[in-house]
Design a protein around this motif. Structure first.
Motif, PDB file in Angstrom:
ATOM      1  N   UNK A   1       0.855  -1.189   0.000  1.00  0.00           N
ATOM      2  CA  UNK A   1       0.000   0.000   0.000  1.00  0.00           C
ATOM      3  C   UNK A   1       0.894   1.243   0.000  1.00  0.00           C
ATOM      4  N   UNK A   2       0.375   2.381  -0.473  1.00  0.00           N
ATOM      5  CA  UNK A   2       1.158   3.625  -0.460  1.00  0.00           C
ATOM      6  C   UNK A   2       1.188   4.247   0.933  1.00  0.00           C
TER       7      UNK A   2
ATOM      8  N   UNK B   1       2.413   3.230  -8.292  1.00  0.00           N
ATOM      9  CA  UNK B   1       2.254   2.457  -7.061  1.00  0.00           C
ATOM     10  C   UNK B   1       1.151   3.021  -6.165  1.00  0.00           C
ATOM     11  N   UNK B   2       0.427   4.023  -6.646  1.00  0.00           N
ATOM     12  CA  UNK B   2      -0.724   4.522  -5.910  1.00  0.00           C
ATOM     13  C   UNK B   2      -0.485   5.749  -5.064  1.00  0.00           C
ATOM     14  N   UNK B   3       0.697   6.348  -5.134  1.00  0.00           N
ATOM     15  CA  UNK B   3       0.978   7.564  -4.362  1.00  0.00           C
ATOM     16  C   UNK B   3       0.449   8.794  -5.103  1.00  0.00           C
ATOM     17  N   UNK B   4       0.089   9.818  -4.327  1.00  0.00           N
ATOM     18  CA  UNK B   4      -0.312  11.102  -4.876  1.00  0.00           C
ATOM     19  C   UNK B   4       0.906  12.022  -4.867  1.00  0.00           C
ATOM     20  N   UNK B   5       1.354  12.417  -6.046  1.00  0.00           N
ATOM     21  CA  UNK B   5       2.630  13.126  -6.190  1.00  0.00           C
ATOM     22  C   UNK B   5       2.435  14.428  -6.947  1.00  0.00           C
ATOM     23  N   UNK B   6       3.092  15.495  -6.475  1.00  0.00           N
ATOM     24  CA  UNK B   6       3.122  16.774  -7.178  1.00  0.00           C
ATOM     25  C   UNK B   6       4.569  17.151  -7.465  1.00  0.00           C
TER      26      UNK B   6
ATOM     27  N   UNK C   1       1.706  13.290  -0.932  1.00  0.00           N
ATOM     28  CA  UNK C   1       0.662  13.491   0.060  1.00  0.00           C
ATOM     29  C   UNK C   1       0.176  12.157   0.612  1.00  0.00           C
ATOM     30  N   UNK C   2       0.401  11.969   1.910  1.00  0.00           N
ATOM     31  CA  UNK C   2      -0.122  10.814   2.643  1.00  0.00           C
ATOM     32  C   UNK C   2      -0.930  11.373   3.808  1.00  0.00           C
ATOM     33  N   UNK C   3      -0.779  10.832   5.018  1.00  0.00           N
ATOM     34  CA  UNK C   3      -1.464  11.438   6.161  1.00  0.00           C
ATOM     35  C   UNK C   3      -0.979  12.873   6.373  1.00  0.00           C
ATOM     36  N   UNK C   4       0.265  13.130   5.963  1.00  0.00           N
ATOM     37  CA  UNK C   4       0.845  14.465   5.964  1.00  0.00           C
ATOM     38  C   UNK C   4       1.710  14.571   4.707  1.00  0.00           C
ATOM     39  N   UNK C   5       2.057  15.785   4.281  1.00  0.00           N
ATOM     40  CA  UNK C   5       2.876  15.925   3.073  1.00  0.00           C
ATOM     41  C   UNK C   5       4.354  15.636   3.346  1.00  0.00           C
TER      42      UNK C   5
END
Length: 263
Positions: free
Chosen positions: A17-18, A81-86, A111-115
């Motif tokens: 999981x990411x 892999x499912x991560x949110x990336x900027x 961005x996960x629980x925190x950036x």
């Protein structure tokens, strides 16, 4: 993208999981497996800022690159892999209170629980991601890092107390970095045209090939020696996993200004 091939390139397993732990593992594996290098600049190889081209260079060609390439490819892997990336633009610190131009550097926000700040493309930098909302020092195998609020809503990143770069918060597109990437790779005023460099962290420190100088930092000690001919070719293969037919030599860049890449 062949995610399994990319993971094999950096010696990592596919995360379930990411998560922050998964990001940290992937980041460290990437930072210690894929060298920061600018051979393409001095071999007059076009640098194509497209995800498939960047991933091909790192995975199939088993090369490294500089920030636009390394972080651009790593962002593509993380998204798969499912991560949110900027993608974020940064201005590198130049000394005497001055920062470089916009798009001087490309870094990543995950961005996960925190950036988290992820950056596998700065050369000597944190081996693991940095919390973007922390004001306290963050220890890392490379040293101590700080991420602090800066003017105009930006963030300042410091390494062992010294400024590294000023980071924008606004997300960017990979194509936005194209003009500055071209300047970095072609202008005689660019740091990357002035020096031929390949560097990678090691378990005990770092190994760097700067032109014909092999520099090894092991447990705080620096050992430097000058190589020649086949020794340079062998060093690229032994220390960085890069196959070259002959020893690269620094390119000659015209003083008149940036040149186009050959067709």
């Amino acid at each position: 993208m062949d995610v399994d091939a990319y993971l094999a390139r950096i010696g990592a397993q596919r995360p379930a999981a990411p998560t922050a732990a998964a990001l940290a593992e992937l980041h460290e594996r990437h930072a210690t497996s894929v060298p920061f290098e600018n051979l393409s600049v001095h071999r007059y190889e076009p640098i194509v800022l497209a995800e498939d081209a960047l991933v091909d260079k790192i995975v199939r060609q088993r090369r490294g690159g500089f920030c636009y390439e390394l972080n651009g490819a790593f962002a593509a892997l993380l998204r798969e892999l499912g991560f949110t990336v900027s993608l974020l633009a940064a201005r590198v610190y130049r000394g005497e209170g001055r920062f470089g131009s916009p798009f001087d550097h490309l870094a990543l926000r995950v961005d996960l629980e925190e950036p988290w700040l992820a950056d596998v493309g700065f050369g000597r930098f944190a081996r693991r991601p940095l919390r973007m909302t922390a004001c306290e020092a963050q220890p890392d195998a490379e040293g101590e890092f700080l991420v602090l609020d800066a003017p105009d809503g930006d963030l300042d990143v410091r390494y062992n107390g010294e400024p590294v770069y000023r980071l924008e918060r606004r997300p960017r597109l990979l194509a936005d970095f194209g003009p500055t990437c071209w300047w970095q790779a072609t202008s005689p005023d660019s740091h990357f045209t002035q020096q031929l460099l390949c560097t990678l962290p090691t378990p005990g420190g770092r190994v760097t090939l700067a032109g014909d100088k092999l520099i090894e930092h092991v447990d705080g000690k620096r050992v430097e020696r000058v190589l020649a001919g086949r020794e340079i070719v062998d060093a690229y293969r032994e220390y960085f996993g890069i196959d070259v037919n002959e020893a690269p030599s620094p390119g000659v860049f015209p003083a008149a200004g940036p040149r186009p890449f050959p067709n």
